[in-house]
Design a protein around this motif. Structure first.
Motif, PDB file in Angstrom:
ATOM      1  N   SER A 156      -2.911   1.948   5.236  1.00 57.45           N
ATOM      2  CA  SER A 156      -3.853   1.801   4.009  1.00 57.45           C
ATOM      3  C   SER A 156      -5.040   2.724   4.276  1.00 57.45           C
ATOM      4  CB  SER A 156      -3.946   0.317   3.858  1.00 57.45           C
ATOM      5  OG  SER A 156      -4.590   0.090   2.462  1.00 57.45           O
ATOM      6  N   VAL A 157      -5.587   2.387   2.861  1.00 54.02           N
ATOM      7  CA  VAL A 157      -6.911   3.206   3.063  1.00 54.02           C
ATOM      8  C   VAL A 157      -7.856   2.377   4.000  1.00 54.02           C
ATOM      9  CG1 VAL A 157      -6.738   4.065   0.575  1.00 54.02           C
ATOM     10  CG2 VAL A 157      -7.688   1.865   1.015  1.00 54.02           C
ATOM     11  N   CYS A 158      -9.032   3.116   4.253  1.00 61.91           N
ATOM     12  CA  CYS A 158      -9.892   2.269   5.149  1.00 61.91           C
ATOM     13  C   CYS A 158     -11.483   2.531   4.732  1.00 61.91           C
ATOM     14  CB  CYS A 158     -10.193   3.207   6.535  1.00 61.91           C
ATOM     15  SG  CYS A 158     -10.911   4.716   6.534  1.00 61.91           S
ATOM     16  N   SER A 159     -12.089   1.484   4.783  1.00 61.02           N
ATOM     17  CA  SER A 159     -13.607   1.393   4.290  1.00 61.02           C
ATOM     18  C   SER A 159     -14.439   1.625   5.293  1.00 61.02           C
ATOM     19  CB  SER A 159     -13.748  -0.053   3.755  1.00 61.02           C
ATOM     20  OG  SER A 159     -13.406  -0.942   4.717  1.00 61.02           O
ATOM     21  N   GLN A 160     -14.098   1.920   6.562  1.00 59.84           N
ATOM     22  CA  GLN A 160     -15.004   2.029   7.590  1.00 59.84           C
ATOM     23  C   GLN A 160     -14.255   3.163   8.773  1.00 59.84           C
ATOM     24  OE1 GLN A 160     -16.367  -1.169   9.593  1.00 59.84           O
ATOM     25  NE2 GLN A 160     -17.934  -0.260  10.746  1.00 59.84           N
ATOM     26  N   GLU A 217       8.857   2.100  -9.728  1.00 57.94           N
ATOM     27  CA  GLU A 217       8.702   0.685  -9.275  1.00 57.94           C
ATOM     28  C   GLU A 217       7.125   0.499  -9.049  1.00 57.94           C
ATOM     29  OE1 GLU A 217      10.090   0.939  -5.436  1.00 57.94           O
ATOM     30  OE2 GLU A 217      12.435   1.271  -5.941  1.00 57.94           O
ATOM     31  N   LEU A 218       6.330   1.242  -9.122  1.00 60.80           N
ATOM     32  CA  LEU A 218       4.846   1.070  -8.994  1.00 60.80           C
ATOM     33  C   LEU A 218       4.567   0.540 -10.680  1.00 60.80           C
ATOM     34  CD1 LEU A 218       2.031   0.967  -8.124  1.00 60.80           C
ATOM     35  CD2 LEU A 218       1.916   3.527  -8.484  1.00 60.80           C
ATOM     36  N   HIS A 266       0.771  -1.243   0.006  1.00 58.81           N
ATOM     37  CA  HIS A 266       0.030   0.044   0.087  1.00 58.81           C
ATOM     38  C   HIS A 266       0.777   1.394  -0.024  1.00 58.81           C
ATOM     39  CE1 HIS A 266       0.535  -0.225   4.648  1.00 58.81           C
ATOM     40  NE2 HIS A 266       0.648   0.865   4.150  1.00 58.81           N
ATOM     41  N   THR A 267       1.970   1.108   0.476  1.00 64.20           N
ATOM     42  CA  THR A 267       2.921   2.527   0.559  1.00 64.20           C
ATOM     43  C   THR A 267       3.328   2.467  -0.924  1.00 64.20           C
ATOM     44  OG1 THR A 267       4.846   0.786   1.020  1.00 64.20           O
ATOM     45  CG2 THR A 267       3.811   1.975   2.997  1.00 64.20           C
ATOM     46  N   GLN A 268       3.521   1.616  -1.719  1.00 67.19           N
ATOM     47  CA  GLN A 268       3.880   1.891  -3.169  1.00 67.19           C
ATOM     48  C   GLN A 268       2.844   2.845  -4.016  1.00 67.19           C
ATOM     49  OE1 GLN A 268       4.607  -2.290  -4.109  1.00 67.19           O
ATOM     50  NE2 GLN A 268       6.432  -1.320  -5.528  1.00 67.19           N
ATOM     51  N   VAL A 269       1.600   2.521  -3.636  1.00 63.68           N
ATOM     52  CA  VAL A 269       0.411   3.097  -4.446  1.00 63.68           C
ATOM     53  C   VAL A 269       0.321   4.158  -3.910  1.00 63.68           C
ATOM     54  CG1 VAL A 269      -1.834   2.602  -5.156  1.00 63.68           C
ATOM     55  CG2 VAL A 269      -0.217   0.702  -4.879  1.00 63.68           C
TER      56      VAL A 269
END
Length: 619
Positions: free
Chosen positions: A282-286, A342-343, A223-226
């Motif tokens: 990372s992103v959260c969905s809640q 890299e991504l 997730h850090t890459q994106v």
């Protein structure tokens, strides 16, 4: 190795329908000329209607004869959409049981069955901040988005069509349902588009369907890459406040009056992304209050109060967003972005494997006996061309007056190059590839233009005169096996659209000549010689023959006199103009009186098959 590409299958044609379509067109062409020369003065509207009707009749004839085929955009089956929409409005990620996901999967399968080569994933995306402000599940699901990533068919990806048309055909956006083709997904992730990043990083609860290939990608990427990419960070911070505000006349920002409650929640979603980026999460969905910063918790409390209790206003809430963004901006000053290369390497390699599905590409080859001379040509042309592999070069042509056999010692050196990007570069591209490079100008003694294979095919389909002349010419400085295979089909490029492009070039030259901008200059003589050269070519094309681009005999002698001698005597400017006009008018009249017409367009599938073969695929 020989270069092979499949010829299109001949289409069934109704001979009587084609005859009638041709007669209609020819009759209207004659009417156009009659109206133009008639002593009766018709309104401008008559000419406009004739031109538009001619275009429609050309389209009709091209469909009757089968030359109308073109890029077919992706489409979906709309019948299941209503039921799918209703299901989308009933659920949030936390209510997606395996049974509900099966229902989604069945409906999505119907939507994309037979339309996409493969569906890679389907996820439910929400705005967690909007959901957190609502009590009822129906309200929480109000702004749900179903995002689908699919692999299109080869004919859609390798198309010669204009990239703008491709984007329209590969991105389906119904608001609540968004479907993107594999290549555009890669572009969007590389740009940091937040919803597409979320589709990669959302938890398993939000996943309606994922293929084994998608699961492999999501476990490979960190997730850090994106989220750590500059594109994602800038997209999040730029849209969080900038999308809902405008500048005050006195300085600073103020909220747009049209901003909705949902847009305020979206701003919080984006700022929350930044907060989690800085925390290495990372992103959260809640949204969980305990995971928020002090200002994040304050924003959430106010949103709940605004919606559930009617407390506060959006204009009072806006300063909270500005303050939150300023806090994050200060922390971002020392943030180390992830490396885009890299991504893109990970995403690009995955895209290529998805596209190929185990197929092997046939490599392009150059003619070994001509490799050394080709390398010398590439070095002489220089620039990006010099850095290419010889196998990438499809054509090197010395163009302009040299190709016409009309050059003089003072003529410019003008090269045209057609090349192909490496196949794996095309398949793995996460950004729009450059398709041309030019070194031209009146002050440059050495000029060149280099065009990538896709762009070249697009120009062929448009019947560009300079491109058609490359195909019609029998010999060039270097011709690859791929070019020779295409050149063998040169008669296929003698079309009505080609004739119209040649006529358009001549008309343009007449307009410049009649403006008298270049009287007494070499430019004036060049305009005249181009007219006579194209008229000679058109006489061949009107009969369905490939024009001899290189002039010979009396035609060459006359044009060289026009090109090199003063415009006086029998070459006086007014005399040349009358002669050129008379030849042009006779040609146009003869074209309108033909009983038969050529194919209206170049066969799209011919160019599609050639381009696919250039890309290393069997057509």
């Amino acid at each position: 190795m020989d270069f092979m590409f499949a010829s299109p299958q001949k289409k069934d044609v109704d001979a009587e329908a084609l005859k009638l379509a041709t007669q209609s067109l020819q009759s209207l062409e004659q009417l156009r000329l009659k109206v133009k020369s008639s002593p009766v003065q018709y309104s401008d509207g008559v000419s406009v209607k004739i031109r538009s009707t001619l275009d429609e009749l050309r389209d009709i004839k091209s469909q009757v004869e089968g030359s109308f085929d073109n890029y077919v955009a992706m489409s979906i089956n709309e019948l299941p959409l209503q039921e799918l929409r209703q299901l989308t409005l009933m659920h949030v990620p936390t209510s997606l049981t395996s049974e509900v996901k099966d229902k989604f999967g069945a409906l999505l399968s119907k939507v994309f069955e037979g339309r996409a080569r493969k569906v890679l994933t389907a996820v439910m995306l929400t705005c967690p901040w909007y959901a957190a402000s609502q009590r009822e599940r129906g309200e929480q699901a109000r702004h749900n988005i179903i995002l689908v990533v699919y692999v299109g068919h080869d004919d859609q990806f390798f198309t010669p069509a204009n990239p703008h048309n491709q984007i329209e055909g590969k991105v389906i956006d119904l608001g609540w349902l968004q479907a993107v083709e594999l290549s555009h997904f890669g572009h969007f992730v590389a740009k940091g588009r937040t919803r597409f990043v979320e589709s990669l990083l959302c938890g398993p609860q939000a996943v309606l369907y994922d293929s084994t290939e998608w699961a492999a990608l999501t476990t490979t990427l960190q997730h850090t890459q994106v989220m750590g990419s500059r594109g994602f960070v800038e997209a999040s911070r730029g849209q969080a406040v900038g999308g809902i505000s405008k500048k005050r006349k006195t300085g600073g920002l103020k909220l747009k009056d049209t901003t909705t409650f949902f847009q305020l929640c979206e701003s919080c979603r984006l700022l929350h992304h930044l907060e989690r980026v800085l925390a290495g999460r990372s992103v959260c969905s809640q949204v969980v209050e305990g995971d928020l910063s002090d200002i994040g918790r304050k924003a959430l409390d106010i949103l709940k109060s605004m919606y559930q209790e009617g407390g506060g206003t959006k204009h009072e809430f806006f300063p909270i967003l500005v303050e939150w963004k300023e806090e994050l901006d200060a922390k971002l000053k020392s943030f180390q972005f992830s490396k885009p290369a890299e991504l893109e390497q990970v995403i690009g390699g995955w895209m290529a494997s998805m596209r190929l599905q185990g197929r092997q590409l046939h490599p392009l080859t150059c003619i070994e006996d001509e490799r050394s001379s080709l390398v010398k040509l590439m070095e002489m042309i220089g620039g990006p061309v010099k850095k290419m592999e010889p196998s990438q070069i499809l054509l090197v042509a010395r163009a302009g007056s040299y190709m016409y056999g009309l050059s003089t010692p003072d003529s410019d050196v003008d090269y045209m190059v057609v090349y192909a990007e490496p196949n794996m570069t095309v398949l793995s591209a996460c950004r729009q590839l450059s398709e041309s490079v030019e070194n031209r100008g009146p002050q440059k003694q050495f000029e060149y233009g280099a065009y990538e294979a896709r762009l070249f095919c697009e120009m062929v389909m448009k019947a560009s005169v300079v491109i058609l002349e490359l195909i019609f010419t029998d010999s060039h400085e270097y011709m690859s096996p791929a070019w020779k295979a295409l050149s063998e089909k040169k008669s296929s490029f003698v079309t009505e659209r080609g004739i119209q492009q040649y006529l358009g070039l001549i008309k343009n030259n007449f307009n410049i000549i009649e403006s008298q901008k270049h009287i007494g200059s070499g430019r004036d003589r060049k305009l005249f010689y181009q007219i006579f050269h194209k008229l000679d070519s058109l006489n061949y094309m009107a009969r369905g023959d490939c024009p001899p681009v290189k002039c010979e005999g009396e035609v060459r002698d006359f044009i060289m006199r026009v090109r090199t001698l003063p415009l006086e005597g029998d070459l006086e400017r007014e005399t040349l103009h009358k002669l050129a006009r008379a030849k042009f008018n006779t040609l146009v009249s003869n074209l309108s009186r033909r009983e038969n017409r050529l194919a209206e367009n170049t066969d799209y599938r011919l160019m599609l098959n050639w381009l696919k073969a250039v890309r290393g695929l069997d057509s």
